[in-house]
Design a protein around this motif. Structure first.
Motif, PDB file in Angstrom:
ATOM      1  N   ILE A 324      60.321  43.246  40.246  1.00  0.00           N
ATOM      2  CA  ILE A 324      59.121  44.056  40.022  1.00  0.00           C
ATOM      3  C   ILE A 324      57.948  43.272  40.586  1.00  0.00           C
ATOM      4  N   VAL A 325      57.171  43.915  41.450  1.00  0.00           N
ATOM      5  CA  VAL A 325      56.134  43.208  42.200  1.00  0.00           C
ATOM      6  C   VAL A 325      54.781  43.882  41.992  1.00  0.00           C
ATOM      7  N   SER A 326      53.783  43.087  41.638  1.00  0.00           N
ATOM      8  CA  SER A 326      52.406  43.559  41.547  1.00  0.00           C
ATOM      9  C   SER A 326      51.621  43.032  42.753  1.00  0.00           C
ATOM     10  N   VAL A 327      50.655  43.837  43.226  1.00  0.00           N
ATOM     11  CA  VAL A 327      49.910  43.493  44.443  1.00  0.00           C
ATOM     12  C   VAL A 327      48.410  43.611  44.173  1.00  0.00           C
ATOM     13  N   GLY A 328      47.661  42.610  44.623  1.00  0.00           N
ATOM     14  CA  GLY A 328      46.202  42.641  44.544  1.00  0.00           C
ATOM     15  C   GLY A 328      45.590  42.384  45.905  1.00  0.00           C
ATOM     16  N   HIS A 345      38.633  37.231  44.086  1.00  0.00           N
ATOM     17  CA  HIS A 345      38.675  38.676  43.915  1.00  0.00           C
ATOM     18  C   HIS A 345      40.080  39.222  44.120  1.00  0.00           C
ATOM     19  N   ALA A 346      40.866  38.617  45.015  1.00  0.00           N
ATOM     20  CA  ALA A 346      42.260  39.037  45.158  1.00  0.00           C
ATOM     21  C   ALA A 346      43.038  38.733  43.879  1.00  0.00           C
ATOM     22  N   GLU A 347      42.769  37.564  43.276  1.00  0.00           N
ATOM     23  CA  GLU A 347      43.396  37.236  41.991  1.00  0.00           C
ATOM     24  C   GLU A 347      42.988  38.250  40.930  1.00  0.00           C
ATOM     25  N   GLY A 348      41.719  38.638  40.950  1.00  0.00           N
ATOM     26  CA  GLY A 348      41.254  39.622  39.987  1.00  0.00           C
ATOM     27  C   GLY A 348      41.942  40.963  40.150  1.00  0.00           C
ATOM     28  N   ALA A 349      42.107  41.403  41.393  1.00  0.00           N
ATOM     29  CA  ALA A 349      42.797  42.671  41.637  1.00  0.00           C
ATOM     30  C   ALA A 349      44.249  42.597  41.172  1.00  0.00           C
ATOM     31  N   LEU A 350      44.876  41.442  41.379  1.00  0.00           N
ATOM     32  CA  LEU A 350      46.262  41.266  40.940  1.00  0.00           C
ATOM     33  C   LEU A 350      46.370  41.348  39.421  1.00  0.00           C
ATOM     34  N   LYS A 351      45.431  40.737  38.728  1.00  0.00           N
ATOM     35  CA  LYS A 351      45.453  40.799  37.265  1.00  0.00           C
ATOM     36  C   LYS A 351      45.238  42.227  36.772  1.00  0.00           C
ATOM     37  N   GLU A 352      44.403  42.987  37.481  1.00  0.00           N
ATOM     38  CA  GLU A 352      44.213  44.391  37.111  1.00  0.00           C
ATOM     39  C   GLU A 352      45.508  45.182  37.302  1.00  0.00           C
ATOM     40  N   ALA A 353      46.228  44.889  38.371  1.00  0.00           N
ATOM     41  CA  ALA A 353      47.515  45.561  38.589  1.00  0.00           C
ATOM     42  C   ALA A 353      48.473  45.268  37.440  1.00  0.00           C
ATOM     43  N   LYS A 354      48.481  44.039  36.961  1.00  0.00           N
ATOM     44  CA  LYS A 354      49.347  43.690  35.841  1.00  0.00           C
ATOM     45  C   LYS A 354      48.872  44.342  34.545  1.00  0.00           C
ATOM     46  N   ARG A 355      47.555  44.364  34.367  1.00  0.00           N
ATOM     47  CA  ARG A 355      47.008  44.933  33.127  1.00  0.00           C
ATOM     48  C   ARG A 355      47.270  46.425  33.018  1.00  0.00           C
ATOM     49  N   HIS A 356      47.373  47.097  34.154  1.00  0.00           N
ATOM     50  CA  HIS A 356      47.620  48.537  34.151  1.00  0.00           C
ATOM     51  C   HIS A 356      49.102  48.879  34.202  1.00  0.00           C
ATOM     52  N   GLY A 357      49.945  47.937  33.852  1.00  0.00           N
ATOM     53  CA  GLY A 357      51.363  48.252  33.741  1.00  0.00           C
ATOM     54  C   GLY A 357      52.256  47.584  34.754  1.00  0.00           C
ATOM     55  N   ARG A 358      51.684  46.787  35.660  1.00  0.00           N
ATOM     56  CA  ARG A 358      52.462  46.058  36.665  1.00  0.00           C
ATOM     57  C   ARG A 358      53.157  47.015  37.635  1.00  0.00           C
ATOM     58  N   ASN A 359      53.841  46.426  38.603  1.00  0.00           N
ATOM     59  CA  ASN A 359      54.595  47.202  39.594  1.00  0.00           C
ATOM     60  C   ASN A 359      53.713  48.197  40.329  1.00  0.00           C
ATOM     61  N   LEU A 361      49.827  48.514  43.036  1.00  0.00           N
ATOM     62  CA  LEU A 361      48.879  47.891  43.954  1.00  0.00           C
ATOM     63  C   LEU A 361      47.461  48.196  43.509  1.00  0.00           C
ATOM     64  N   PHE A 362      46.592  47.166  43.494  1.00  0.00           N
ATOM     65  CA  PHE A 362      45.204  47.347  43.108  1.00  0.00           C
ATOM     66  C   PHE A 362      44.286  46.664  44.117  1.00  0.00           C
ATOM     67  N   HIS A 363      43.175  47.332  44.428  1.00  0.00           N
ATOM     68  CA  HIS A 363      42.107  46.717  45.215  1.00  0.00           C
ATOM     69  C   HIS A 363      41.071  46.152  44.261  1.00  0.00           C
ATOM     70  N   TYR A 364      40.388  45.113  44.724  1.00  0.00           N
ATOM     71  CA  TYR A 364      39.334  44.526  43.910  1.00  0.00           C
ATOM     72  C   TYR A 364      38.166  45.501  43.787  1.00  0.00           C
ATOM     73  N   GLY A 365      37.611  45.612  42.567  1.00  0.00           N
ATOM     74  CA  GLY A 365      36.390  46.363  42.328  1.00  0.00           C
ATOM     75  C   GLY A 365      35.275  45.394  42.009  1.00  0.00           C
ATOM     76  N   SER A 366      34.113  45.578  42.594  1.00  0.00           N
ATOM     77  CA  SER A 366      33.030  44.597  42.451  1.00  0.00           C
ATOM     78  C   SER A 366      32.564  44.433  41.019  1.00  0.00           C
ATOM     79  N   ASP A 367      32.920  45.393  40.138  1.00  0.00           N
ATOM     80  CA  ASP A 367      32.495  45.287  38.743  1.00  0.00           C
ATOM     81  C   ASP A 367      33.557  44.624  37.876  1.00  0.00           C
ATOM     82  N   ASP A 368      34.598  44.089  38.481  1.00  0.00           N
ATOM     83  CA  ASP A 368      35.685  43.490  37.715  1.00  0.00           C
ATOM     84  C   ASP A 368      35.332  42.055  37.327  1.00  0.00           C
ATOM     85  N   GLU A 369      34.411  41.896  36.413  1.00  0.00           N
ATOM     86  CA  GLU A 369      33.961  40.569  36.015  1.00  0.00           C
ATOM     87  C   GLU A 369      35.041  39.816  35.244  1.00  0.00           C
TER      88      GLU A 369
END
Length: 640
Positions: A324-328, A345-359, A361-369
């Motif tokens: 199972i692969v998550s992508v940021g 920011h790539a790390e942040g997008a990856l963490k968002e992908a995991k937080r939303h259920g993993r598996n 792809l997520f792009h970084y959002g500038s408001d992802d503090e």
């Protein structure tokens, strides 16, 4: 066509095929014999120069009258030329080889680890990477002349591999001096290469990002950083062992490489291989840096293609594992104004992908503090581990009936002047990035040293509680690690109580129960922390011995006003009595809570009402001064 004439044609065709096959077989036998002799001869060479001389004869046998050159990585990770082929000039260098090295063609072969054909000064060269055991050592260049047939090309590939292995065997031990390394052979291990997969390392990718993205000429270009993370990879190590885990990581690296460096991907992105950098930057994390990635849609298509390639089954022994692969993804300059932010920011997008259920792809959002904050914590954790900037505080556990200390829990804190990070937050980040095992070992060693000094001074001792995370508990060989720590730190298992959480049993894949059995057999006492709030573990605790359960503060907070919490606590106390284990109530903050707990038969308590976490020296003074822990407070609770 008449039948007789047809038979004659067919017979002639078959005869020609047989003659061709016989010629091919002779050529094949010749190549096999040549490679067999090369295997013996190259392995007997004692230095690089004699190795190159031996190689010269075999290249001449395969490609008569071909000049060749060998470029080896020096200790500074730069290419150095060593030539023994024909047509040498008076300085010992082939006239065109120096131009070839200066052109950057050899550097491209090193970077992408694939053979290339290059034209230099009107001469075509085959450039073959020298790679053995995942380590890049240099480049072999051969004058092409006529393109080799498939058999000769395979023979050259095999000869190059034999030469690379022989070079690898010439490498001196790591303790040798730089001068000795220069004399003996090439420096094949360097920080820009990940040894396990042969891809670019984390340090190498960081250098590429800062060299390319931060350069003045690159500020008008666009870049994309894509991170791939294997979700729950630690469970593969836990179930199958680290050797199998390493095999999976190598397979992942190869699959990413084969999928990425292909014409379909080049066409989608509108780039060539020189615009792509593939790296392994963590235990189970890979990165792709793309220069001028084209449209976002094309980048997403390539990222999904790579993700799906990793999700195909990987065979481990007799089983097939499905990853199972998550992508940021983060873009420069769209998401980040400078190179450091691109990675964050790539790390942040990856963490968002995991937080939303993993598996996914997520792009970084500038408001992802939150993601940026997690990245800052990650960097602080790496620095704290290197510089030992962690700190242990100890919170006493007391017997409220006797007013005496019966234990103390070691609590980890991160000392950072710029970040004020709650423990739960940095522990979660440490688990996400794979640092929790190293941090856990630091905690255990530090606690062993304090306990040893305490017992050596003949102080009245009680067990010190050490927390184990779910990820630690599911690591293969935890018992062996703790046994080694006890021996090296001259400590005893009976001095400690290990606190585990119910979440350690969320997965059937891990080896938590086996580890608990091993640790208990060694003499460690086992305490179930946060009992009642995690995954249901009642069906599993029958498989090992518990010495204690700790009632979570969630059930203490609303006492004495919550009948539901009182009922839950009563059930835990009764279950514990039936199992014959002790009970500690944590998070006790006022006299009313203590009075109710004592009335229900729970006398062992921990919380701010008794004492806050304190440094080790303060704990020793606390014990010396009190002897009994503020008996007026406990007596007051009983009297109210």
């Amino acid at each position: 066509m008449p039948e007789r004439e047809r038979a004659g044609v067919d017979g002639d065709y078959r005869e020609r095929r047989l003659r061709a096959a016989e010629g091919q077989n002779r050529a094949y036998a010749y190549v096999l014999d040549l490679l067999g002799r090369a295997l013996d001869d190259l392995g007997l060479c004692g230095d690089v120069d004699s190795l190159c001389v031996a190689l010269s004869g075999y290249i001449e046998a395969l490609r008569p009258h071909s000049g060749y050159g060998v470029f080896l990585l020096g200790c500074d990770a730069r290419l150095e030329a060593r030539f023994t082929g024909a047509d040498r000039d008076e300085s010992g260098f082939h006239a065109h080889q120096a131009e070839l090295m200066a052109s950057g063609a050899c550097d491209r072969v090193l970077r992408f680890r694939r053979p290339r054909c290059e034209v230099c000064a009107g001469t075509e060269y085959m450039l073959l990477p020298l790679v053995a055991h995942g380590a890049v050592q240099g480049v072999l260049s051969i004058q092409s002349g006529q393109p080799p047939d498939p058999l000769m090309r395979q023979a050259l590939d095999q000869l190059t591999r034999l030469f690379a292995i022989a070079l690898h065997n010439l490498a001196p031990p790591q303790g040798d001096s730089p001068g000795e390394r220069d004399a003996a052979g090439p420096a094949i291990y360097h920080s820009d290469t990940d040894f396990l997969t042969g891809l670019v390392s984390r340090a190498g990718l960081r250098r590429v990002i800062h060299a390319q993205v931060a350069s003045r000429s690159a500020r008008e270009r666009e870049y994309a950083l894509v991170l791939f993370d294997l979700d729950d990879f630690y469970q593969i190590n836990a179930r199958f062992g680290r050797a199998a885990g390493d095999a999976v990581l190598r397979c992942v690296g190869q699959r990413l490489y084969d999928t990425l460096y292909s014409q379909p991907v080049y066409r989608l992105l509108g780039v060539d291989e020189t615009c792509l950098t593939l790296a392994r930057i963590g235990v189970d994390r890979y990165a792709l840096l793309v220069e001028t990635p084209g449209s976002t849609e094309a980048l997403d298509q390539v990222s999904e293609r790579l993700r799906h390639a990793l999700q195909e089954g990987v065979r481990v022994g007799r089983e097939v594992l499905y990853l199972i692969v998550s992508v940021g993804i983060s873009l420069y300059p769209g998401d980040a104004a400078e190179p450091g932010a691109l990675t964050a920011h790539a790390e942040g997008a990856l963490k968002e992908a995991k937080r939303h259920g993993r598996n996914r792809l997520f792009h970084y959002g500038s408001d992802d503090e939150e993601a940026v904050w997690d990245f800052a914590i990650e960097q602080a954790l790496h620095q704290a581990l290197r510089e030992e900037r962690f700190e242990l505080l100890f919170q006493p556990q007391v017997d409220s009936a006797a007013g005496t200390v019966v234990g103390a829990e070691a609590l980890l804190r991160l000392r950072d002047d710029t970040l004020k990070v709650p423990p739960l937050r940095f522990i979660r980040v440490a688990e996400d990035i794979g640092l929790i095992e190293a941090i856990g070992e630091w905690v255990m060693r530090r606690t062993c040293r304090l306990a040893r000094a305490w017992h050596a001074a003949d102080r009245i001792g009680f067990p010190l509680s050490v927390n184990l995370s779910a990820r630690q508990l599911n690591c293969e060989g935890l018992g062996r690690l703790f046994q080694r720590i006890l021996v090296e730190e001259m400590a005893e298992a009976a001095w400690f109580k290990l606190e585990i959480t119910e979440t350690a049993f969320a997965s059937e894949v891990g080896c938590a129960i086996e580890n608990i059995r091993d640790l208990h057999t060694m003499g460690f006492r086992i305490s179930m922390d946060d009992f009642g709030i995690g995954y249901s573990s009642l069906g599993r605790i029958k498989h090992f011995t518990l010495d204690e359960v700790k009632i979570d503060r969630e059930f203490i907070r609303q006492l004495p006003d919550s009948p539901v919490d009182q009922a839950i606590i009563g059930a835990i106390l009764e279950l514990s009595r039936q199992l014959g284990v002790g009970v500690v109530a944590e998070g006790v903050e006022n006299a009313a809570q203590l009075r109710l707990l004592r009335g229900m038969g729970c006398h062992l308590i921990q919380g701010y009402y008794v004492a806050r976490p304190m440094q080790w020296e303060r704990l020793l003074d606390f014990l010396d001064d009190a002897g009994r822990i503020e008996p007026w407070r406990l007596a007051g609770a009983q009297a109210e």
